[in-house]
Scaffold this motif. Structure first.
Motif, PDB file in Angstrom:
ATOM      1  N   GLU A   1      -2.801   6.711  -0.126  1.00 59.16           N
ATOM      2  CA  GLU A   1      -3.876   6.438   0.824  1.00 59.16           C
ATOM      3  C   GLU A   1      -4.265   7.706   1.570  1.00 59.16           C
ATOM      4  O   GLU A   1      -5.447   7.981   1.801  1.00 59.16           O
TER       5      GLU A   1
ATOM      6  N   TRP B   1      -3.758   1.038   9.612  1.00 58.03           N
ATOM      7  CA  TRP B   1      -2.820   0.577   8.578  1.00 58.03           C
ATOM      8  C   TRP B   1      -2.830  -0.928   8.405  1.00 58.03           C
ATOM      9  O   TRP B   1      -2.685  -1.434   7.292  1.00 58.03           O
TER      10      TRP B   1
ATOM     11  N   ALA C   1       0.847  -1.187   0.000  1.00 55.44           N
ATOM     12  CA  ALA C   1       0.000   0.000   0.000  1.00 55.44           C
ATOM     13  C   ALA C   1       0.890   1.247   0.000  1.00 55.44           C
ATOM     14  O   ALA C   1       1.919   1.293   0.675  1.00 55.44           O
TER      15      ALA C   1
ATOM     16  N   ARG D   1     -12.646  -3.772   0.388  1.00 62.99           N
ATOM     17  CA  ARG D   1     -12.288  -3.239   1.710  1.00 62.99           C
ATOM     18  C   ARG D   1     -12.389  -4.269   2.823  1.00 62.99           C
ATOM     19  O   ARG D   1     -12.158  -3.955   3.981  1.00 62.99           O
TER      20      ARG D   1
ATOM     21  N   ILE E   1      -5.661  -1.786   6.153  1.00 59.75           N
ATOM     22  CA  ILE E   1      -5.358  -1.320   4.801  1.00 59.75           C
ATOM     23  C   ILE E   1      -4.364  -2.269   4.134  1.00 59.75           C
ATOM     24  O   ILE E   1      -4.548  -2.684   2.976  1.00 59.75           O
TER      25      ILE E   1
ATOM     26  N   PHE F   1      -6.796   1.081  -0.779  1.00 63.41           N
ATOM     27  CA  PHE F   1      -7.963   0.906   0.080  1.00 63.41           C
ATOM     28  C   PHE F   1      -8.919   2.088  -0.054  1.00 63.41           C
ATOM     29  O   PHE F   1     -10.133   1.920  -0.132  1.00 63.41           O
TER      30      PHE F   1
ATOM     31  N   SER G   1      -7.930   9.296   0.917  1.00 59.31           N
ATOM     32  CA  SER G   1      -8.820   9.297   2.084  1.00 59.31           C
ATOM     33  C   SER G   1      -9.397  10.691   2.333  1.00 59.31           C
ATOM     34  O   SER G   1     -10.530  10.828   2.812  1.00 59.31           O
TER      35      SER G   1
END
Length: 334
Positions: free
Chosen positions: A25, A150, A20, A239, A153, A215, A29
């Motif tokens: 992210e 995390w 990731a 998810r 994710i 994610f 987000s």
């Protein structure tokens, strides 16, 4: 629709990010936090993060960061540098080192459709203190919105990587690209990103493509606007049941108690063998054949493991692929 144009060399140089990407992210987000979507998997996360932003003791700490990341439409390319594939620190260092001409270009484009705070003008001039303020706010936001979640994710991204690896083993690079449906369609050297907000073509020109599973990516994959930058395509992953609530909250205690109860049901050699079989990813049918048990029994065991947070399962037409979560791997290693 976005059309990504591949040569034969580009197909060979296409790869999936190793993990990731913390900066992607973070940025994506922010879009989900400010958007109007009501994804039930993110409801508790939204409440927790919004509360943290409101109670932060530094006034207007996040004003510029939020303005640079509207919930819809364009956001600056310089916020997600290619260097972020090497981690948060490398990505933030690249943001602080963005050339002034790129800052001015990206912010001018953003200002065409959005009202920006006064600090954006100083940012466009490359003032070091404003760049430092921006990256400091990114670090603080990361600690509120991303770092506490995390492990979940990473679990979602690792599960997706296992799925892509299997597609690559079964069908080569073209099998990997074909596996990106339904949000994308691969045919005749062109990867079409469906429902893209504008119509354009991205010619890879022998550079290959870095696919970044994410994610916090919404339904539509994301590509950088500047075609001269290293080609990156960020796409959404399943998810896996959403994000665990903030540690210490009542909701987190309830979820934790439920997981402990589910873990108690794991004792036994068969489920340990199922866990071991899922180490490199396996379907329900493969579990049944390897352990010489019925398909119904294999399905029951994988369900218990999934409910305990040790496996994730992804359905692709008539098969279900099971892979380990970080917790499942830790249990298996122990």
């Amino acid at each position: 629709m976005l059309k990504v144009i591949f040569s034969r060399e580009d197909i060979l140089r296409t790869r999936v990010a190793a993990a990731a990407d913390p900066v992607w992210e973070l940025v994506l987000s922010l879009h989900l936090l400010q958007g109007r979507g009501r994804d039930p998997l993110l409801t508790e996360w939204r409440r927790t993060v919004a509360r943290g932003l409101r109670t932060d003791t530094t006034a207007d700490r996040f004003r510029l960061l939020l303005a640079l990341n509207p919930p819809r439409g364009y956001f600056p390319d310089f916020l997600t540098p290619y260097a972020s594939k090497d981690g948060l620190d490398a990505g933030l260092e690249a943001v602080r080192g963005t050339p002034v001409d790129l800052l001015r270009r990206d912010l001018t484009r953003l200002a065409e459709e959005n009202v920006l705070p006064a600090s954006a003008s100083a940012l466009a001039r490359g003032q070091p203190d404003v760049l430092s303020h921006l990256t400091d706010s990114m670090v603080r936001y990361q600690s509120l919105a991303v770092t506490p979640y995390w492990s979940r994710i990473q679990a979602a991204v690792e599960a997706d990587r296992a799925r892509r690896a299997r597609a690559m083993l079964d069908g080569g690079a073209e099998g990997l690209l074909t596996s990106l449906r339904p949000s994308m369609r691969w045919a005749d050297g062109v990867l079409e990103v469906l429902d893209y907000p504008d119509s354009r073509e991205l010619h890879l020109d022998g550079r290959g493509l870095l696919l970044v599973p994410s994610f916090f990516c919404a339904r539509t994959p994301v590509a950088l606007l500047d075609p001269s930058l290293p080609p990156v395509l960020v796409y959404p992953v399943d998810r896996l049941g959403g994000l665990m609530p903030e540690p210490g909250s009542a909701a987190h205690r309830d979820a934790d108690a439920a997981q402990r109860e589910a873990l108690a049901a794991l004792l036994g050699r068969t489920r340990a063998a199922v866990l071991e079989a899922a180490d490199e990813g396996c379907t329900t049918g493969e579990v049944a054949r390897r352990l010489r048990i019925s398909a119904a029994a294999a399905s029951q065991h994988t369900t218990v493991l999934r409910n305990a947070g040790l496996l994730v399962s992804h359905r692709d037409r008539n098969t279900v692929l099971h892979t380990l979560t970080p917790l499942g791997r830790a249990v298996l290693d122990a």
